[in-house]
Design an enzyme around this catalytic site. Structure first.
Site, PDB file in Angstrom:
ATOM      1  N   HIS A  65       0.797  -1.236   0.000  1.00  0.00           N
ATOM      2  CA  HIS A  65       0.000   0.000   0.000  1.00  0.00           C
ATOM      3  C   HIS A  65       0.825   1.278   0.000  1.00  0.00           C
ATOM      4  CE1 HIS A  65      -4.546   0.743   0.938  1.00  0.00           C
ATOM      5  NE2 HIS A  65      -4.155   1.362  -0.162  1.00  0.00           N
ATOM      6  N   ASP A  80     -10.138  -0.751   3.699  1.00  0.00           N
ATOM      7  CA  ASP A  80      -8.939  -1.304   4.347  1.00  0.00           C
ATOM      8  C   ASP A  80      -9.281  -1.678   5.785  1.00  0.00           C
ATOM      9  OD1 ASP A  80      -5.520  -0.078   3.917  1.00  0.00           O
ATOM     10  OD2 ASP A  80      -6.206  -1.690   5.248  1.00  0.00           O
ATOM     11  N   HIS A 140      -7.149  -1.121   7.910  1.00  0.00           N
ATOM     12  CA  HIS A 140      -6.281  -0.106   8.529  1.00  0.00           C
ATOM     13  C   HIS A 140      -6.510   1.257   7.892  1.00  0.00           C
ATOM     14  CE1 HIS A 140      -4.202  -4.098   8.318  1.00  0.00           C
ATOM     15  NE2 HIS A 140      -4.001  -3.868   9.599  1.00  0.00           N
ATOM     16  N   ASP A 180      -3.848   3.456   7.675  1.00  0.00           N
ATOM     17  CA  ASP A 180      -2.575   3.735   6.976  1.00  0.00           C
ATOM     18  C   ASP A 180      -2.175   5.196   7.089  1.00  0.00           C
ATOM     19  OD1 ASP A 180      -3.038   1.386   4.180  1.00  0.00           O
ATOM     20  OD2 ASP A 180      -2.768   1.104   6.343  1.00  0.00           O
ATOM     21  N   HIS A 194       4.051   1.129   4.275  1.00  0.00           N
ATOM     22  CA  HIS A 194       2.674   0.789   3.855  1.00  0.00           C
ATOM     23  C   HIS A 194       1.650   1.126   4.942  1.00  0.00           C
ATOM     24  CE1 HIS A 194       2.120  -3.620   5.474  1.00  0.00           C
ATOM     25  NE2 HIS A 194       2.759  -2.874   6.356  1.00  0.00           N
ATOM     26  N   ASP A 230      -7.469  -2.212  -0.273  1.00  0.00           N
ATOM     27  CA  ASP A 230      -6.490  -3.101   0.359  1.00  0.00           C
ATOM     28  C   ASP A 230      -7.203  -4.427   0.574  1.00  0.00           C
ATOM     29  OD1 ASP A 230      -4.138  -2.649   3.094  1.00  0.00           O
ATOM     30  OD2 ASP A 230      -4.900  -4.513   2.212  1.00  0.00           O
ATOM     31  N   ASP A 260      -6.759  -6.716   2.427  1.00  0.00           N
ATOM     32  CA  ASP A 260      -6.945  -7.104   3.833  1.00  0.00           C
ATOM     33  C   ASP A 260      -8.180  -6.462   4.476  1.00  0.00           C
ATOM     34  OD1 ASP A 260      -4.154  -5.121   5.169  1.00  0.00           O
ATOM     35  OD2 ASP A 260      -6.272  -4.561   5.059  1.00  0.00           O
ATOM     36  N   GLU A 313      -1.789  -5.224  -1.690  1.00  0.00           N
ATOM     37  CA  GLU A 313      -1.453  -6.119  -0.577  1.00  0.00           C
ATOM     38  C   GLU A 313      -1.789  -7.588  -0.835  1.00  0.00           C
ATOM     39  OE1 GLU A 313       0.394  -5.356   2.072  1.00  0.00           O
ATOM     40  OE2 GLU A 313       0.402  -3.167   1.991  1.00  0.00           O
TER      41      GLU A 313
END
Ligand SMILES: CN[C@](CCCC[B-](O)(O)O)(CCN1CCCCC1)C(=O)O
Ligand SMILES: [Mn+2]
Ligand SMILES: [Mn+2]
Ligand SMILES: [Mn+2]
Length: 304
Positions: free
Chosen positions: A96, A119, A121, A123, A136, A227, A229, A272
């Site tokens: 990322h 995401d 997260h 980030d 990332h 992302d 994830d 990712e």
């Protein structure tokens, strides 16, 4: 709108090298053909290659600053080029950290663009709040105007300028925030819908609120930074920083179908995917899901 696909086999924003194989794996799963089958004109711009800078000592905790900075300068120019070809730019990652470049490049070509960050997260660690030194986990801090005074100019990032306002981005799917990130999110009033918010409000309401925040008149070009994830690890196992309790396949698809159907999406990151993690089966599920999310964003509909 025509489509351009570009690969960024990039892994210097985090420690697991396999993420560099993301673009090849996504291509091998048939992304280009599947976009053709949507009757979309698609041009494959190939993969960008990144020259390796050997002498790249850390900046504080931050690893590989010069490699990441130089890569993102090239990524920005490449993304601007695709969008200036009047093609929706699909950027395949890679970790990322590459979104420093994709957002900068998109905003250079479309200054009024807004961002949906899908995401687990946010980030948004700065180079000074990151606890891992993995870039990332920091890309958003590099691009937001209001954070300019909190982000030192790292070696390799001299070319960079911030390119969106805090109000131009909304996060969906979040479930793992660091203390420094939480402070920043609250201090600057960033719009964030966690998995809890989705369970509480429902995804339809969350998506409406996110779009109302960043694109109230539905007249701004949209950048989706996806992302993998964000999705539940049971679905997207082959990724570097999995977090339990993520988006279902159906929720992920709904988000990109809805946003894609506005016709305003001009840039998408798919990042990712690490095809070297997990079992062969898990790798295939992760990669095929990434392809499904991308084709859904481009108009593939489950209702035919
Ligand atoms: C939440 N922040 C992390 C993860 C960043 C994930 C980047 B992404 O692109 O995949 O979203 C994790 C930091 N924690 C690691 C475990 C100990 C506590 C800090 C970081 O390294 O900054
Ligand atoms: Mn993540
Ligand atoms: Mn602005
Ligand atoms: Mn991320």
């Amino acid at each position: 709108q025509d489509v351009g696909v570009i690969g960024f086999p990039f892994s210097k924003g985090q420690p697991q090298p396999g993420v560099r194989s993301g673009p090849a794996a996504i291509r091998n799963a048939g992304l280009i053909e599947k976009i053709h089958n949507l009757e979309r004109d698609v041009k494959d711009y190939g993969d960008l290659d990144f020259e390796y800078i050997a002498d790249d000592p850390p900046y504080g905790l931050i690893k590989n600053p010069r490699n990441v900075g130089a890569a993102n300068k090239k990524i920005s120019a490449a993304v601007s080029n695709v969008i200036n070809d009047n093609r929706l730019c699909i950027s395949l990652g890679g970790d990322h950290a590459m979104s420093i470049g994709t957002l900068h490049g998109h905003a250079t070509a479309r200054p009024d663009m807004c961002v949906l960050w899908i995401d687990a997260h946010v980030d948004i660690n700065t180079p000074l709040t990151s606890m891992t030194g993995n870039i990332h986990g920091t890309p958003v801090s590099f691009v937001v105007h209001e954070l300019k005074d909190y982000v030192p100019v790292l070696p390799g990032f001299e070319w960079m300028n911030t390119c969106i306002h805090a109000k131009d981005i909304a996060f969906i799917g979040v479930r793992d925030i660091d203390p420094g990130e939480r402070y920043i999110m609250e201090k600057f009033g960033l719009v964030c819908y966690s998995i809890h918010d989705i369970d509480h409000l429902g995804l339809v309401e969350v998506l409406k609120r996110a779009m109302d925040n960043v694109n109230p008149n539905r007249d701004r070009p949209i950048h989706i930074s996806f992302d993998i994830d964000a999705l539940d690890p049971l679905l997207a196992q082959s990724t570097g920083t999995p977090v339990y309790g993520g988006l279902t396949f159906r929720e992920g698809m709904y988000i990109v179908e809805e946003v894609g159907s506005t016709g305003m999406v001009t840039g998408i990151d798919m990042v990712e995917v690490n095809p070297e993690l997990g079992t062969k089966f898990e790798q295939n599920v992760t990669v095929n899901t990434a392809v499904d999310v991308l084709t859904a964003a481009l108009g593939k509909r489950r209702h035919g």
